[in-house]
Design a protein around this motif. Structure first.
Motif, PDB file in Angstrom:
ATOM      1  N   ALA A 220       0.838  -0.700  -0.182  1.00  0.00           N
ATOM      2  CA  ALA A 220      -0.028  -0.007   0.270  1.00  0.00           C
ATOM      3  C   ALA A 220       1.566   1.842  -0.219  1.00  0.00           C
ATOM      4  CB  ALA A 220      -0.879  -0.201   1.255  1.00  0.00           C
ATOM      5  N   VAL A 221       0.254   1.955  -0.150  1.00  0.00           N
ATOM      6  CA  VAL A 221       1.122   3.540  -0.504  1.00  0.00           C
ATOM      7  C   VAL A 221       0.326   4.664   0.513  1.00  0.00           C
ATOM      8  CG1 VAL A 221      -0.243   4.205  -2.033  1.00  0.00           C
ATOM      9  CG2 VAL A 221       2.676   5.659  -1.674  1.00  0.00           C
ATOM     10  N   SER A 222       1.049   5.931   0.396  1.00  0.00           N
ATOM     11  CA  SER A 222      -0.276   6.944   2.187  1.00  0.00           C
ATOM     12  C   SER A 222      -0.220   8.354   0.930  1.00  0.00           C
ATOM     13  CB  SER A 222       1.565   7.419   2.829  1.00  0.00           C
ATOM     14  OG  SER A 222       2.235   7.712   1.945  1.00  0.00           O
TER      15      SER A 222
ATOM     16  N   PRO B 167       1.814   5.697  -7.199  1.00  0.00           N
ATOM     17  CA  PRO B 167       2.192   4.276  -7.929  1.00  0.00           C
ATOM     18  C   PRO B 167       2.707   3.415  -6.805  1.00  0.00           C
ATOM     19  CG  PRO B 167       3.254   6.009  -9.528  1.00  0.00           C
ATOM     20  CD  PRO B 167       3.219   6.485  -8.463  1.00  0.00           C
ATOM     21  N   LEU B 168       2.245   2.577  -6.696  1.00  0.00           N
ATOM     22  CA  LEU B 168       2.480   1.251  -6.098  1.00  0.00           C
ATOM     23  C   LEU B 168       4.428   0.640  -5.810  1.00  0.00           C
ATOM     24  CD1 LEU B 168      -0.186  -1.521  -5.207  1.00  0.00           C
ATOM     25  CD2 LEU B 168       0.965   1.148  -3.761  1.00  0.00           C
ATOM     26  N   ALA B 169       5.063   0.638  -5.063  1.00  0.00           N
ATOM     27  CA  ALA B 169       6.120   0.382  -4.988  1.00  0.00           C
ATOM     28  C   ALA B 169       6.249  -0.921  -5.251  1.00  0.00           C
ATOM     29  CB  ALA B 169       6.761   0.789  -3.858  1.00  0.00           C
TER      30      ALA B 169
ATOM     31  N   PHE C 275       6.354  13.409  -1.893  1.00  0.00           N
ATOM     32  CA  PHE C 275       7.177  12.357  -0.984  1.00  0.00           C
ATOM     33  C   PHE C 275       6.141  11.625  -0.218  1.00  0.00           C
ATOM     34  CE2 PHE C 275       8.121  11.434   3.603  1.00  0.00           C
ATOM     35  CZ  PHE C 275       9.104  10.717   3.216  1.00  0.00           C
ATOM     36  N   CYS C 276       6.634  10.105  -0.002  1.00  0.00           N
ATOM     37  CA  CYS C 276       4.962   9.786   0.657  1.00  0.00           C
ATOM     38  C   CYS C 276       5.478   8.269   1.074  1.00  0.00           C
ATOM     39  CB  CYS C 276       4.495   8.552  -0.813  1.00  0.00           C
ATOM     40  SG  CYS C 276       5.561   8.055  -1.617  1.00  0.00           S
ATOM     41  N   TYR C 277       5.135   7.258   1.882  1.00  0.00           N
ATOM     42  CA  TYR C 277       5.510   6.119   2.378  1.00  0.00           C
ATOM     43  C   TYR C 277       4.691   4.858   2.377  1.00  0.00           C
ATOM     44  CZ  TYR C 277       6.352   9.135   6.174  1.00  0.00           C
ATOM     45  OH  TYR C 277       7.038   9.774   7.187  1.00  0.00           O
ATOM     46  N   GLN C 278       5.924   3.633   1.345  1.00  0.00           N
ATOM     47  CA  GLN C 278       5.427   2.584   0.359  1.00  0.00           C
ATOM     48  C   GLN C 278       5.424   1.484   1.776  1.00  0.00           C
ATOM     49  OE1 GLN C 278       3.911   2.155  -2.659  1.00  0.00           O
ATOM     50  NE2 GLN C 278       4.688   3.730  -3.930  1.00  0.00           N
TER      51      GLN C 278
END
Length: 215
Positions: free
Chosen positions: A31-33, A37-39, A65-68
Motif C-alpha cells: 500500500a502507499v500513503s 504508484p505502488l512501489a 514524498f510518500c510512504y510505501q
C-alpha cells in the motif's frame, strides 16, 4: 489494556527463503500513503543475505514524498517488538524501516533509517499528516547489513516506544495516539532498500503479579 494486544498469532518470523523469486512475498499486501504508484516489492536471491538465500527488495519512485508499506496480513499487535535486517546497495539512495499500529494507509507509526545521512526518525501519520515524534543521528556499524528494532511498551498509563539501530538505543518516545494495528516494512520517498529476517513478537512481561511468599 493488554487484552487485545495481539491478533493473528504470537511469534512470527519472515525470512522469505521459501518464497518464489520475482514476486511479492506470501502473506503480505502493499500500500502507499498517498496517490502515488505502488512501489515494487519483490523476493530476490542475494549472496550476503543474513538469512540466505532470499531477501525482499523494495524500489520506490514517489513523485511527491510518500510512504510505501508492505503489511503482514492478518497480524495485529498493540505492543509489538519488531526487528528487521536492512541494506542499501552501493550507489543507491534509500530510507526505510518498519511500521506499526497501522489502522490504514493514512494512520500508522513508522521508524525510518537513512543510511546515507546516518539519521533515524520516528513518525506518526494521522489522517495523512506526518508528525516527527523523534529523530537522532546514528553511527552505523561497518557491515553490509544493519539491524533495526522497535519496541512499544507500557508502564501503568504511559506508553513509550524505543528504537534500536545496530543494537544501540537511539530514540525513546512517549505516545498513546495509536493502538492495535498491523505491522510491516516501509520505504520512504525515492528509495531502494533490501530487507531480511523480519520478526514480530507481542509484548510479554515476566514480572510476577505479586511478590512471592516468604518462607
Amino acid at each position: 489494556n493488554l487484552k487485545q494486544q495481539a491478533k493473528g498469532g504470537l511469534f512470527r518470523q519472515w525470512a522469505f527463503d521459501q518464497e518464489p523469486i520475482g514476486g511479492l512475498p506470501h502473506g503480505f499486501v502493499q500500500a502507499v500513503s498517498r496517490e502515488e504508484p505502488l512501489a515494487e516489492w519483490v523476493v530476490q536471491r542475494h549472496p550476503t543475505a543474513p538469512s540466505p538465500p532470499n531477501v525482499v527488495v523494495a524500489s520506490s519512485g514517489c513523485r511527491q514524498f510518500c510512504y510505501q508499506v508492505l503489511l503482514a496480513e492478518g497480524m495485529q499487535y498493540e505492543y509489538p517488538d519488531l526487528s528487521v535486517r536492512f541494506h542499501t546497495p552501493d550507489g543507491a539512495v534509500g530510507s526505510g524501516g518498519v511500521v506499526l499500529g497501522v489502522r490504514d494507509t493514512r494512520n500508522f507509526y513508522t521508524a525510518i533509517v537513512d543510511p546515507l545521512s546516518q539519521h533515524v526518525r520516528f513518525v506518526r501519520l494521522s489522517d495523512g499528516l506526518a508528525t516527527v515524534l523523534g529523530q537522532a543521528p546514528v553511527t552505523l556499524k561497518p557491515v553490509d547489513w544493519h539491524s533495526l528494532r522497535v519496541q512499544r511498551n507500557t508502564i501503568i498509563s504511559k506508553d513509550f516506544i524505543e528504537v534500536f539501530v545496530d543494537g544501540t538505543l537511539v530514540l525513546s518516545i512517549e505516545d498513546q495516539a495509536l493502538g492495535l494495528g498491523q505491522v510491516g516494512l516501509v520505504v520512504a520517498g525515492t528509495s531502494t532498500m533490501w530487507f531480511d529476517s523480519f520478526h514480530a513478537v507481542p509484548l510479554f512481561s515476566h514480572r510476577p503479579f505479586s511478590a512471592p511468599p516468604a518462607y
